[in-house]
Scaffold this motif. Structure first.
Motif, PDB file in Angstrom:
ATOM      1  N   TRP A 186       6.719  51.850  32.681  1.00 51.21           N
ATOM      2  CA  TRP A 186       7.154  52.767  31.620  1.00 51.21           C
ATOM      3  C   TRP A 186       6.092  52.788  30.523  1.00 51.21           C
ATOM      4  N   ALA A 187       6.039  53.860  29.746  1.00 48.37           N
ATOM      5  CA  ALA A 187       4.999  54.044  28.743  1.00 48.37           C
ATOM      6  C   ALA A 187       5.089  53.063  27.572  1.00 48.37           C
ATOM      7  N   ASP A 188       6.284  52.607  27.238  1.00 53.20           N
ATOM      8  CA  ASP A 188       6.449  51.691  26.113  1.00 53.20           C
ATOM      9  C   ASP A 188       7.586  50.724  26.413  1.00 53.20           C
ATOM     10  N   ASP A 189       7.713  49.714  25.589  1.00 50.43           N
ATOM     11  CA  ASP A 189       8.750  48.709  25.808  1.00 50.43           C
ATOM     12  C   ASP A 189      10.025  48.969  25.018  1.00 50.43           C
ATOM     13  N   GLU A 190       9.987  49.829  24.030  1.00 54.10           N
ATOM     14  CA  GLU A 190      11.109  49.967  23.113  1.00 54.10           C
ATOM     15  C   GLU A 190      12.118  51.056  23.474  1.00 54.10           C
ATOM     16  N   SER A 191      11.724  52.081  24.204  1.00 54.31           N
ATOM     17  CA  SER A 191      12.608  53.235  24.406  1.00 54.31           C
ATOM     18  C   SER A 191      13.582  53.082  25.573  1.00 54.31           C
ATOM     19  N   ALA A 192      13.422  52.022  26.367  1.00 55.48           N
ATOM     20  CA  ALA A 192      14.289  51.859  27.536  1.00 55.48           C
ATOM     21  C   ALA A 192      14.541  50.382  27.809  1.00 55.48           C
ATOM     22  N   TRP A 193      15.728  50.109  28.325  1.00 53.24           N
ATOM     23  CA  TRP A 193      16.041  48.794  28.875  1.00 53.24           C
ATOM     24  C   TRP A 193      15.390  48.705  30.251  1.00 53.24           C
ATOM     25  N   LEU A 194      14.973  47.535  30.636  1.00 56.79           N
ATOM     26  CA  LEU A 194      14.480  47.300  31.992  1.00 56.79           C
ATOM     27  C   LEU A 194      15.614  46.714  32.821  1.00 56.79           C
ATOM     28  N   LEU A 195      15.928  47.356  33.935  1.00 56.26           N
ATOM     29  CA  LEU A 195      16.874  46.805  34.901  1.00 56.26           C
ATOM     30  C   LEU A 195      16.036  46.071  35.935  1.00 56.26           C
ATOM     31  N   ARG A 196      16.241  44.770  36.009  1.00 53.64           N
ATOM     32  CA  ARG A 196      15.425  43.950  36.906  1.00 53.64           C
ATOM     33  C   ARG A 196      16.301  42.984  37.682  1.00 53.64           C
ATOM     34  N   ASP A 243      24.988  52.229  38.055  1.00 55.96           N
ATOM     35  CA  ASP A 243      25.702  53.070  37.093  1.00 55.96           C
ATOM     36  C   ASP A 243      26.341  52.211  35.997  1.00 55.96           C
ATOM     37  N   ALA A 244      26.981  51.126  36.392  1.00 54.28           N
ATOM     38  CA  ALA A 244      27.607  50.223  35.422  1.00 54.28           C
ATOM     39  C   ALA A 244      26.557  49.593  34.507  1.00 54.28           C
ATOM     40  N   ALA A 245      25.373  49.303  35.040  1.00 48.67           N
ATOM     41  CA  ALA A 245      24.308  48.716  34.229  1.00 48.67           C
ATOM     42  C   ALA A 245      23.844  49.681  33.149  1.00 48.67           C
TER      43      ALA A 245
END
Length: 171
Positions: free
Chosen positions: A81-91, A110-112
């Motif tokens: 992803w382009a940055d770390d702040e705009s999205a949660w990482l699902l890992r 979906d629940a995540a």
């Protein structure tokens, strides 16, 4: 989605309940070749409990674990992803091999996303969605994420197991 799963936050459980759910996570089995895409479920959950930015979950259906997942703040670049702040990482998302093909992957993803939206509100974060990377050699995983509303956002070559697809879903 016909399957239903509960995301059980390991952080929100008391010691006894957490130990039970960690034991269930330890008993999850990977499908043939799946070890290329995911790590050891118990190790992932324990690591998630050690880092403040990670929120580990057991995916529960019918009263027992069918998978695990971790949401991580400030780490979206790990999925290309382009940055770390705009999205949660699902890992560390995985479904036990004995429960694959029943819709738990799509239901869990979906629940995540719904849980990530709640975490964002609770913490006052700037995230607007969830990002993940899924190996190009994992068509079943890609299909489950698409079924959960994730969109393909291109290729990522930073994965340890070969080329990845960046997938994103807004809240």
């Amino acid at each position: 989605m016909s399957a239903h799963v509960w995301l059980i936050s390991l952080r929100d459980l008391d010691g006894d309940a957490r130990a039970i759910k960690l034991g269930e996570a330890a008993g999850l089995e990977l499908g043939e070749g799946q070890e290329r895409f995911v790590g050891d479920p118990l190790r992932m959950m324990l690591l998630g409990l050690e880092e403040d930015s990670r929120f580990p979950y057991v995916l529960d259906a019918g009263g027992s674990a069918v998978g695990v997942a971790t949401l991580q703040a400030g780490a979206a670049r790990a999925a290309g992803w382009a940055d770390d702040e705009s999205a949660w990482l699902l890992r560390g998302f995985l479904i036990d091999r004995r429960h694959q093909g029943r819709g738990f992957g799509a239901a869990g993803a979906d629940a995540a996303v719904r849980e990530a939206a709640r975490l964002t509100l609770r913490q006052g974060g700037a995230q607007r969605g969830v990002v993940l990377s899924v190996n190009e050699a994992n068509p079943a995983g890609q299909a489950a994420y698409r079924k959960a509303g994730f969109e393909d956002r291109g290729q990522y070559l930073g994965g340890d197991a070969g080329p990845q697809r960046i997938m994103y879903r807004a809240f």
